[in-house]
Design an enzyme around this catalytic site. Structure first.
Site, PDB file in Angstrom:
ATOM      1  N   LYS A 226       0.461  -1.359   0.170  1.00 44.12           N
ATOM      2  CA  LYS A 226      -0.148  -0.555   0.257  1.00 44.12           C
ATOM      3  C   LYS A 226       0.817   1.277   0.101  1.00 44.12           C
ATOM      4  O   LYS A 226       0.993   2.467  -0.793  1.00 44.12           O
ATOM      5  CB  LYS A 226      -0.829   0.087   1.552  1.00 44.12           C
ATOM      6  N   CYS A 301     -20.373   4.196   3.440  1.00 41.10           N
ATOM      7  CA  CYS A 301     -20.122   2.301   3.983  1.00 41.10           C
ATOM      8  C   CYS A 301     -18.748   1.978   4.655  1.00 41.10           C
ATOM      9  O   CYS A 301     -17.800   1.804   4.702  1.00 41.10           O
ATOM     10  CB  CYS A 301     -19.545   2.428   2.607  1.00 41.10           C
ATOM     11  N   CYS A 308     -26.930   2.478   4.457  1.00 33.90           N
ATOM     12  CA  CYS A 308     -27.377   1.350   3.572  1.00 33.90           C
ATOM     13  C   CYS A 308     -27.946   2.904   2.957  1.00 33.90           C
ATOM     14  O   CYS A 308     -28.845   2.497   1.913  1.00 33.90           O
ATOM     15  CB  CYS A 308     -27.846   0.186   3.939  1.00 33.90           C
ATOM     16  N   CYS A 311     -27.517   5.199   1.362  1.00 34.70           N
ATOM     17  CA  CYS A 311     -26.493   4.641  -0.434  1.00 34.70           C
ATOM     18  C   CYS A 311     -27.441   5.365  -1.153  1.00 34.70           C
ATOM     19  O   CYS A 311     -28.223   4.186  -1.936  1.00 34.70           O
ATOM     20  CB  CYS A 311     -25.983   3.858   0.147  1.00 34.70           C
ATOM     21  N   CYS A 317     -25.913  -3.441  -4.300  1.00 33.44           N
ATOM     22  CA  CYS A 317     -24.906  -3.908  -3.030  1.00 33.44           C
ATOM     23  C   CYS A 317     -25.667  -5.824  -2.893  1.00 33.44           C
ATOM     24  O   CYS A 317     -26.270  -5.303  -2.092  1.00 33.44           O
ATOM     25  CB  CYS A 317     -24.790  -2.703  -2.463  1.00 33.44           C
TER      26      CYS A 317
END
Length: 343
Positions: A226, A301, A308, A311, A317
């Protein structure tokens, strides 16, 4: 950990490097896939008189044959360690509706506070000469691992105010002094030790600069995939792959975008997610996907009790509304995510 405006959101122009993916038809056998790709590449090399570099054995394919690469300034990718995955990228099936999902997330993030998507490494040493600035980016990125943004910012500013954002300065500084200046970043004792070691290596091997390849960066103490990809993009303006942190890792699994090789099981680490994501995600999305999902992961999220109901892409999803009724299990998953976070 997020990455800021350097993620190609219209503020900085990145000279992105990527190996051109040969567009081939997917075969049922992986062996046939590789053979077909390699044969196609050899034909292109012969036709265009493109020479293969001895070090990496990767052909340089002209950008004009790949409009998307030309549009985003992409050329060849450095680092043979990632070539195999890139060759098969066009043969991996893309998730259903992924473009609609990305567009939906962009709309949600469009009117949001961009400070949620930012990180200190973008600004680290921004007034320093190029070589010193790159070292400052590396140091700040190392501090940011498993540390909240505001804590990383204070620690980086503390080092900067004390003149300790160059390899030479850190090499000369006492380790105890460094520890006090970067406290309370996560694992500050280990990071102070690693900063000293990195400074010494950079002085001896790179004349105070930092490594310019993923492979060399990964040899530095405390630097994982990363951080290596982050430093390549911010420090060298060179895109070698996707920068995957816990937010990207979590969201891609919730969306069903990635899975363990040969299975339908979720990936276990950010590095597994990176490799799986690069198999199908177009290269023009490799840079902007991190800040996009980081901001989305911090606001909608979230690791625990995702929102949710707020969203705009919940209908796409498979995990929507399935993680809101068990707070205790969310806490356990959040703890697991922290353990899995890749340096």
């Amino acid at each position: 950990m997020s990455v800021v405006s350097w993620f190609g959101l219209g503020r900085n122009k990145l000279t992105m490097s990527a190996t051109a993916t040969t567009r081939t038809t997917c075969f049922s056998s992986k062996t046939q896939q590789v053979s077909q790709v390699r044969a196609s590449v050899r034909n292109k090399i012969t036709k265009n008189s493109v020479q293969i570099r001895e070090k990496e054995h990767v052909p340089e394919i002209e950008d004009h044959k790949f409009p998307t690469m030309q549009k985003f300034g992409l050329s060849e990718i450095e680092g043979s360690a990632y070539t195999g995955a890139n060759e098969l990228a066009s043969c991996s099936e893309s998730p259903a509706h992924w473009e609609k999902v990305l567009e939906g997330i962009r709309k949600m993030r469009g009117s949001a506070d961009e400070s949620v998507d930012t990180m200190e490494s973008e600004k680290a040493g921004d007034t320093l000469p190029p070589k010193e600035r790159r070292f400052a980016v590396l140091a700040s990125s190392l501090l940011s691992s498993q540390t909240k943004e505001h804590v990383t910012r204070r620690a980086t500013q503390s080092l900067r105010q004390n003149g300790l954002l160059t390899a030479e300065a850190i090499n000369k500084a006492d380790e105890e002094t460094i520890k006090k200046l970067i406290y309370p970043v996560g694992f500050y004792t280990r990071k102070a030790s690693n900063l000293k070691k990195i400074a010494n290596i950079c002085l001896i091997k790179y004349d105070g600069d930092i490594p310019s390849s993923i492979e060399e960066l990964l040899l530095l103490p405390g630097v994982g995939p990363k951080i290596a990809h982050l430093v390549m993009i911010v420090g060298w303006n060179n895109v070698q792959g996707i920068c995957v942190d816990t937010h990207v890792h979590r969201i891609c699994n919730r969306l069903g975008w990635v899975s363990r090789s040969g299975t339908k099981q979720k990936t276990l680490t950010p590095e597994e997610t990176r490799k799986a994501l690069q198999l199908w995600l177009p290269r023009e999305e490799w840079v902007p996907i991190n800040p996009l999902l980081v901001g989305f992961g911090r606001t909608i999220c979230t690791p625990v009790r995702p929102h949710c109901g707020e969203c705009g892409v919940s209908s796409f999803c498979p995990s929507a509304f399935k993680e809101t009724s068990s707070p205790s299990s969310k806490s356990n998953k959040s703890g697991l995510n922290k353990k899995l976070e890749s340096n």
